[in-house]
Design an enzyme around this catalytic site. Structure first.
Site, PDB file in Angstrom:
ATOM      1  N   ASP A 104      -0.120  24.759  34.217  1.00 43.74           N
ATOM      2  CA  ASP A 104       1.106  24.042  34.529  1.00 43.74           C
ATOM      3  C   ASP A 104       1.568  23.353  33.245  1.00 43.74           C
ATOM      4  O   ASP A 104       0.924  23.427  32.191  1.00 43.74           O
ATOM      5  CB  ASP A 104       0.887  23.075  35.694  1.00 43.74           C
TER       6      ASP A 104
HETATM    7  C1  BGC Z   1       5.462  21.968  38.112  1.00 35.27           C
HETATM    8  C2  BGC Z   1       5.383  23.424  38.526  1.00 35.27           C
HETATM    9  C3  BGC Z   1       6.537  24.186  37.919  1.00 35.27           C
HETATM   10  C4  BGC Z   1       6.505  24.001  36.408  1.00 35.27           C
HETATM   11  C5  BGC Z   1       7.597  24.777  35.689  1.00 35.27           C
HETATM   12  C6  BGC Z   1       5.640  21.803  36.619  1.00 35.27           C
HETATM   13  O1  BGC Z   1       5.880  20.494  36.257  1.00 35.27           O
HETATM   14  O2  BGC Z   1       4.299  21.298  38.539  1.00 35.27           O
HETATM   15  O3  BGC Z   1       5.387  23.538  39.920  1.00 35.27           O
HETATM   16  O4  BGC Z   1       6.470  25.536  38.288  1.00 35.27           O
HETATM   17  O5  BGC Z   1       6.659  22.627  36.113  1.00 35.27           O
HETATM   18  O6  BGC Z   1       8.834  24.244  35.922  1.00 35.27           O
END
Ligand code: BGC
Length: 763
Positions: A310
């Site tokens: 993430d």
């Molecule tokens: C979130 C994810 C997301 C990613 C990309 C992160 O902060 O936890 O769910 O897919 O950002 O945007």
């Protein structure tokens, strides 16, 4: 053609429990051979680059003050540096708001140029958060958020949502969707509860598989499909504090029985990618958990796709979680635990990542074998989604983007999700009544959509979809402006980052209430997600409760509509409402759906995908152990929700009868057939979700009072009767035992449907 398929699909599967594929492998021997050839031709630096993901901002042109130029434009020099020089393999997201199909085309031309010009050996895999429809493309179709989709209890509809979203994502030139969220919604304080499919592992598994099947196609990926991404592996949704990205403590038994099964089901469905939990479970950061990532996900389940981190999570192992003494150790720990790609995703951090990861491989802290494994997985997905073929992302080839059929599907999803919780007979409303529409969530699309809509937090009305209607607007279109009164009632806003509310013009409210026959009061939440969405209490805030009390004091019937992403506590305003409706976050078509339902043009069929809690100091779920719900007659009883999981009313009534099982004893490996009749005893058509729960009477570890094992949504005309059949296998009777293995134990079990029960014995 998608739409033709959608229409046949509506007839064929919409209301049945579709069976989705098992243990699908989407690769082929040809792809595998090609990957080996590619790997043999790549330098270590090129391989490291494949594991690096950057955000689009890094590649966009900016003005002298560093602000993004609009319309967005790729900066070829930045592409040259990142994609050619560093060999970056993946790009994600949008700048900061929804962009047009034309802008997407320009972006895609820019990021694919190096591969098309043979300057790189592998194409870019682009990923995006199209989590409730294509929320970052102007004109994309916006569906209910996942929690609403779960409330439909209709896997066929979830699959169609997946198909439609994949189609519109591909129309934007994107091949990879960071969805579905398969985290279990068991911590209602958590800001991302609305992104989940609810609290039950079986419901989440069934709906999750259906979405994956819709994204990736049932017979292989073509130009209308995208790679799915299971999020967020695993345990992210249960932080003890309720605050996003704070630690969770999950006993091994619950990890195996509750949190892991939806991911396993999606892997069996062929889900191609997984995103890792940003938090810490049982003291181990998600990104360093070798046992979960490598032993269970990859080795035991045979997951053949890749794991992406993430946002900034390799870095956070050093800066936040403190399990890595420096950035390089974070990279080493994460890759060795089994993470294949790092969402780095900014500059200059990505250059640093590429440098440090290369050093780690050269000095042997990350083996070349492990790096090859990561790259092999990434290339596999790139081949499967068709990135090496001629590009097919031009907008003109996707004529159904934002079409009427897509809109119908989004409307149908909202209609099937919105859940009726109380009704003293005030609903359906009468078209001759004068309606006061009021409340903070009644007059703006941002409240119907929630976060991940046009922007990350979804709170900027400037970008609302043109032509779509708020609750107030939908009512005005339906009844004619003269028959709808509007008063704001109260406003929601952020105060030092936390949600707050205040009453608006109370005199205006009282005057308009006096002129109306019925009040539709829309309460709820300010759009938010992740850490900005953190709250400190599940109780609905004071001003909204006060507004409800003011509405009751008028003596007019009040229809309370909760537009919210999690079950906020409303105990004090339940009894005086004439009707209560749970709308969740129903999306761009929520206003129209709600209006049709309130006036009886459509019937309610949504069922709660979570336990609607009554007290914030007593959060319990439907499958609690017996100790939580003993002594129903006195205050020892600790399971006392406002409304139970699986609950929801209709304008008609259903009667359950004739529950039968085909045998009263079964042996290991055998199955049992459960049948019953459901009759629509009312005078209009309705859809009912028949839910089968199993109760284990005694076991060597305390069993749950009941667990959901099967369900089916059926449509019944007035007075119609249908027979419903379920098959229960002995696997459904197993639990995760003291020795860390799934086991069956002989003894008595009950099959429970509504108030009917049939007992049987496992020999
Ligand atoms: C979130 C994810 C997301 C990613 C990309 C992160 O902060 O936890 O769910 O897919 O950002 O945007």
């Amino acid at each position: 053609m998608l739409i033709a398929r959608v229409l046949t699909f509506v007839g064929a599967i919409l209301l049945s429990n579709a069976t989705f594929g098992q243990n699908k492998s989407l690769s082929t021997p040809e792809i595998e051979a090609q990957i080996e050839e590619d790997l043999a031709n790549m330098s270590l630096q090129e391989k490291v680059g494949q594991t690096c993901q950057i955000t689009l901002d890094v590649l966009l042109k900016k003005d002298a003050e560093g602000k993004l130029i609009e319309p967005v434009e790729i900066d070829p020099a930045k592409v040259q540096e990142a994609i050619v020089q560093y060999g970056v393999g993946s790009v994600l997201n949008v700048g900061w708001k929804t962009i047009t199909l034309e802008e997407w085309e320009g972006v895609m031309d820019g990021v694919h140029a190096p591969f098309n010009d043979k300057e790189t050996k592998a194409p870019i895999l682009y990923g995006i958060d199209a989590i409730h429809g294509v929320n970052y493309t102007v004109g994309g179709t916006l569906f209910p958020q996942e929690i609403g989709l779960a409330a439909t209890w209709n896997p066929g509809l979830a699959m169609q949502f997946g198909q439609a979203t994949a189609y519109e994502t591909r129309a934007s030139g994107v091949h990879w969707n960071f969805s579905p969220v398969l985290d279990l919604g068991r911590q209602p304080l958590w800001s991302r509860t609305f992104e989940t499919l609810g609290e039950d592992p079986f419901l989440v598994s069934e709906m999750g598989k259906a979405i994956v099947c819709g994204y990736q196609g049932d017979g292989g990926i073509n130009s209308e499909h995208v790679a799915a991404c299971m999020k967020h592996f695993v345990g992210y949704s249960n932080p003890s504090s309720g605050r996003d990205r704070t630690p969770a403590w999950i006993p091994e038994k619950y990890m195996h029985e509750l949190y892991l099964p939806p991911f396993k089901a999606a892997v069996e469905e062929g889900a191609l990618t997984v995103m890792i939990n940003s938090g810490v479970v049982n003291g181990i950061p998600g990104h360093e958990n070798y046992e979960l990532l490598t032993e269970i996900l990859k080795n035991e389940w045979g997951f053949e796709g890749f794991a992406v981190s993430d946002w900034e999570d390799f870095i956070m192992l050093h800066t936040v979680h403190r399990t890595a003494a420096d950035l390089k150790e974070g990279i080493i720990n994460a890759i060795n635990a089994g993470v294949d790609m790092s969402m780095v995703p900014l500059a200059p951090q990505y250059q640093e990542y590429c440098k440090l990861a290369l050093e780690a491989v050269e000095e042997g802290s990350i083996s070349e074998e492990r790096l090859n494994d990561a790259v092999r997985r990434i290339l596999r997905v790139k081949y499967i989604v068709g990135l090496y073929e001629k590009r097919m992302n031009q907008a003109k080839k996707y004529d159904d983007f934002g079409s009427e059929q897509m809109h119908q599907l989004a409307l149908e999803s909202a209609l099937e999700s919105i859940t009726l919780l109380e009704n003293d007979g005030v609903l359906p409303l009468n078209k001759n009544q004068k309606v006061l529409v009021t409340g903070p969530t009644s007059d703006n699309l941002i409240y119907l959509n929630g976060a991940w809509t046009h922007t990350w937090q979804g709170d900027n009305p400037l970008f609302n979809t043109e032509g779509r209607l708020s609750v107030r607007e939908a009512m005005e279109v339906y009844l004619g402006e003269g028959n709808v009164l509007f008063s704001q009632g109260a406003e929601l806003y952020l105060d030092e980052g936390f949600e707050a509310s205040k009453l608006s013009d109370t005199e205006d409210f009282k005057a308009k209430a006096a002129q109306s026959d019925v009040i539709v009061l829309c309460l709820g939440e300010f759009p938010c997600t992740e850490k900005p969405g953190d709250i400190r209490s599940l109780n609905l805030d004071a001003a909204q409760l006060e507004l409800a009390k003011m509405a009751y004091a008028t003596g007019k019937p009040v229809v309370l509509v909760m537009i919210e992403g999690r079950p906020r506590i409303i105990r004090d305003i339940v009894d005086d409402a004439s009707a209560i409706v749970q709308a969740y976050l129903p999306g761009d078509f929520g206003g129209e759906a709600l209006t049709q339902l309130l006036f009886g043009d459509a019937n309610f069929s949504g069922k709660l995908p979570y336990t609607y809690q009554k007290y914030d100091g007593q959060i319990e779920f439907y499958d609690h152990p017996r100790s939580v719900s003993r002594h129903k007659a006195n205050h020892f009883y600790a399971f006392d929700p406002q409304w139970e999981f699986g609950y929801g009313l209709s304008y008609t009534t259903f009667e359950y009868s004739n529950l039968q099982i085909d045998k009263s004893t079964i042996e290991e490996g055998d199955s049992i057939i459960v049948t019953l009749d459901v009759t629509n005893t009312g005078d209009r058509e309705g859809k009912e979700v028949v839910q089968l729960y199993i109760r284990d009477h005694y076991a060597s570890m305390t069993p749950a009072v009941k667990s959901l094992k099967a369900f089916e949504k059926v449509t019944l005309g007035a007075k119609d009767k249908k027979s419903v059949k379920f098959v229960i296998a002995t696997e459904d009777l197993q639990f995760f035992g003291k020795d860390g293995e799934w086991i069956s134990e002989p003894g008595m079990f009950s099959a429970i449907i509504e108030t009917l029960t049939a007992d049987f014995e496992l020999k």
